[in-house]
Design a protein around this motif. Sequence first.
Motif, PDB file in Angstrom:
ATOM      1  N   SER A 199       0.838  -1.203   0.000  1.00 33.70           N
ATOM      2  CA  SER A 199       0.000   0.000   0.000  1.00 33.70           C
ATOM      3  C   SER A 199       0.871   1.251   0.000  1.00 33.70           C
ATOM      4  CB  SER A 199      -0.896   0.009   1.241  1.00 33.70           C
ATOM      5  OG  SER A 199      -1.444   1.297   1.456  1.00 33.70           O
ATOM      6  N   ARG A 200       0.696   2.074  -1.020  1.00 33.69           N
ATOM      7  CA  ARG A 200       1.465   3.322  -1.068  1.00 33.69           C
ATOM      8  C   ARG A 200       1.107   4.219   0.103  1.00 33.69           C
ATOM      9  NH1 ARG A 200       1.763   6.863  -6.572  1.00 33.69           N
ATOM     10  NH2 ARG A 200       2.227   4.772  -7.345  1.00 33.69           N
ATOM     11  N   LEU A 201      -0.132   4.195   0.523  1.00 34.44           N
ATOM     12  CA  LEU A 201      -0.552   4.997   1.672  1.00 34.44           C
ATOM     13  C   LEU A 201       0.240   4.592   2.912  1.00 34.44           C
ATOM     14  CD1 LEU A 201      -4.235   5.787   2.636  1.00 34.44           C
ATOM     15  CD2 LEU A 201      -2.514   5.290   4.355  1.00 34.44           C
ATOM     16  N   ALA A 220      -3.102  12.761  12.047  1.00 35.60           N
ATOM     17  CA  ALA A 220      -4.563  12.682  11.977  1.00 35.60           C
ATOM     18  C   ALA A 220      -5.024  12.666  10.522  1.00 35.60           C
ATOM     19  CB  ALA A 220      -5.187  13.866  12.720  1.00 35.60           C
ATOM     20  N   TRP A 221      -4.353  13.453   9.682  1.00 34.08           N
ATOM     21  CA  TRP A 221      -4.672  13.449   8.249  1.00 34.08           C
ATOM     22  C   TRP A 221      -4.444  12.070   7.653  1.00 34.08           C
ATOM     23  CZ3 TRP A 221      -1.913  12.536   3.726  1.00 34.08           C
ATOM     24  CH2 TRP A 221      -2.521  12.957   2.541  1.00 34.08           C
ATOM     25  N   TRP A 222      -3.364  11.414   8.021  1.00 31.31           N
ATOM     26  CA  TRP A 222      -3.097  10.065   7.505  1.00 31.31           C
ATOM     27  C   TRP A 222      -4.211   9.094   7.903  1.00 31.31           C
ATOM     28  CZ3 TRP A 222      -0.395   9.169   3.536  1.00 31.31           C
ATOM     29  CH2 TRP A 222       0.796   9.848   3.269  1.00 31.31           C
ATOM     30  N   HIS A 223      -4.666   9.181   9.131  1.00 32.74           N
ATOM     31  CA  HIS A 223      -5.736   8.281   9.566  1.00 32.74           C
ATOM     32  C   HIS A 223      -7.036   8.557   8.807  1.00 32.74           C
ATOM     33  CE1 HIS A 223      -3.553   6.114  12.586  1.00 32.74           C
ATOM     34  NE2 HIS A 223      -3.163   7.229  13.191  1.00 32.74           N
ATOM     35  N   ARG A 224      -7.285   9.819   8.475  1.00 31.39           N
ATOM     36  CA  ARG A 224      -8.453  10.130   7.645  1.00 31.39           C
ATOM     37  C   ARG A 224      -8.301   9.541   6.249  1.00 31.39           C
ATOM     38  NH1 ARG A 224      -7.889  15.182  10.165  1.00 31.39           N
ATOM     39  NH2 ARG A 224      -7.007  16.105   8.255  1.00 31.39           N
ATOM     40  N   ASP A 228     -11.006   7.281   4.340  1.00 35.16           N
ATOM     41  CA  ASP A 228     -11.618   7.771   3.105  1.00 35.16           C
ATOM     42  C   ASP A 228     -11.239   6.942   1.880  1.00 35.16           C
ATOM     43  OD1 ASP A 228     -12.672   9.764   4.664  1.00 35.16           O
ATOM     44  OD2 ASP A 228     -11.228  11.301   4.047  1.00 35.16           O
ATOM     45  N   SER A 229     -10.058   6.333   1.891  1.00 35.43           N
ATOM     46  CA  SER A 229      -9.558   5.664   0.691  1.00 35.43           C
ATOM     47  C   SER A 229     -10.082   4.248   0.519  1.00 35.43           C
ATOM     48  CB  SER A 229      -8.023   5.605   0.735  1.00 35.43           C
ATOM     49  OG  SER A 229      -7.593   4.751   1.797  1.00 35.43           O
ATOM     50  N   GLY A 230     -10.525   3.635   1.618  1.00 33.57           N
ATOM     51  CA  GLY A 230     -10.926   2.234   1.536  1.00 33.57           C
ATOM     52  C   GLY A 230      -9.751   1.279   1.447  1.00 33.57           C
ATOM     53  N   GLU A 231      -8.542   1.792   1.637  1.00 32.70           N
ATOM     54  CA  GLU A 231      -7.338   0.975   1.509  1.00 32.70           C
ATOM     55  C   GLU A 231      -7.333  -0.193   2.501  1.00 32.70           C
ATOM     56  OE1 GLU A 231      -3.504   1.785  -0.784  1.00 32.70           O
ATOM     57  OE2 GLU A 231      -5.647   2.044  -1.017  1.00 32.70           O
ATOM     58  N   ALA A 232      -7.669   0.097   3.751  1.00 33.40           N
ATOM     59  CA  ALA A 232      -7.649  -0.963   4.762  1.00 33.40           C
ATOM     60  C   ALA A 232      -8.730  -2.001   4.497  1.00 33.40           C
ATOM     61  CB  ALA A 232      -7.826  -0.357   6.159  1.00 33.40           C
ATOM     62  N   ARG A 233      -9.916  -1.553   4.064  1.00 32.64           N
ATOM     63  CA  ARG A 233     -10.990  -2.512   3.751  1.00 32.64           C
ATOM     64  C   ARG A 233     -10.560  -3.451   2.623  1.00 32.64           C
ATOM     65  NH1 ARG A 233     -13.890   2.107   5.154  1.00 32.64           N
ATOM     66  NH2 ARG A 233     -13.843   2.931   3.016  1.00 32.64           N
ATOM     67  N   TRP A 249      -4.658   3.848  -3.633  1.00 31.97           N
ATOM     68  CA  TRP A 249      -4.417   5.198  -3.122  1.00 31.97           C
ATOM     69  C   TRP A 249      -3.249   5.839  -3.833  1.00 31.97           C
ATOM     70  CZ3 TRP A 249      -0.334   7.710  -0.716  1.00 31.97           C
ATOM     71  CH2 TRP A 249      -0.640   8.934  -0.082  1.00 31.97           C
ATOM     72  N   THR A 250      -3.402   7.104  -4.182  1.00 34.33           N
ATOM     73  CA  THR A 250      -2.293   7.904  -4.696  1.00 34.33           C
ATOM     74  C   THR A 250      -2.260   9.217  -3.926  1.00 34.33           C
ATOM     75  OG1 THR A 250      -3.698   8.871  -6.420  1.00 34.33           O
ATOM     76  CG2 THR A 250      -2.379   6.951  -7.026  1.00 34.33           C
ATOM     77  N   PRO A 251      -1.090   9.820  -3.763  1.00 38.69           N
ATOM     78  CA  PRO A 251      -1.029  11.100  -3.057  1.00 38.69           C
ATOM     79  C   PRO A 251      -1.944  12.131  -3.684  1.00 38.69           C
ATOM     80  CG  PRO A 251       1.164  10.213  -3.431  1.00 38.69           C
ATOM     81  CD  PRO A 251       0.212   9.348  -4.212  1.00 38.69           C
TER      82      PRO A 251
END
Length: 255
Positions: A199-201, A220-224, A228-233, A249-251
Amino acid sequence: MADAELVVQVTGPVATVVIHNPGRRNAMTPAMWRQLPVLLDDLEADPAVRALVLTGADGTFCAGADLGDLDELLAAGDASIAVRAEERLAAFAKPTVAAVRGACVGGGCQLAVACDLRIAAADARFGVPPARLGLVYPTPTTRRLAGLVGPSAAKHLLFTAELVDAERALRIGLVDEVLPVDRLTGRVDELTAAIADRSRLTVTAAKEIVDGRADADRIAWWHRQVLDSGEAREGVAAFVERRPPRFGWTPPGRT
């Protein structure tokens, strides 16, 4: 190809920057120090590049730096072109790996320490020579070295200017792995392929946090971003379904 230059090769998601100055065992010239931040800016902006390898041509990483005009060097202090290039490499947003063969001395060691990981061949030799020259090692460089190997090992390298072999470098934490010469390239390819597949994130956040460049608001921004990205799901679903994850995810601001 010029006699002294940095050569960029991009293969899939991995960019390789080759230090090429074979007539001087890949010593970094002033032009090469100035070239490095420009190359890094371009590679950082390229969304296809997921990891960067720094290495040297012809079996030598980098035997040092061209001292050039000594008066100019002494006057620059911590604002030298070498320190600016080192700081840009250390701040590169994507994972960096130094693939080290042969001499990794002075400016070469400075660049290797600025990378995230260092993978060495058994023939690698490392040294920090300012005490032989009567120079003060730059403050950011000294602190980065001490943070990597600890105060005692850093002082040994700085006080003595002795060369240390790859096995000792591994013991003190200067390198992460030591491989036979004929296995170095394969291992670096394997490692960067694994990093590029993750994961790039996660990787980008981890680098910022480990390097101490993320304050509370940024964390905190990273956790958002995770929410928001659904990366963990996607990662959990792929694990349950026993399939490779499809991370997307991309920057922000990049495609």
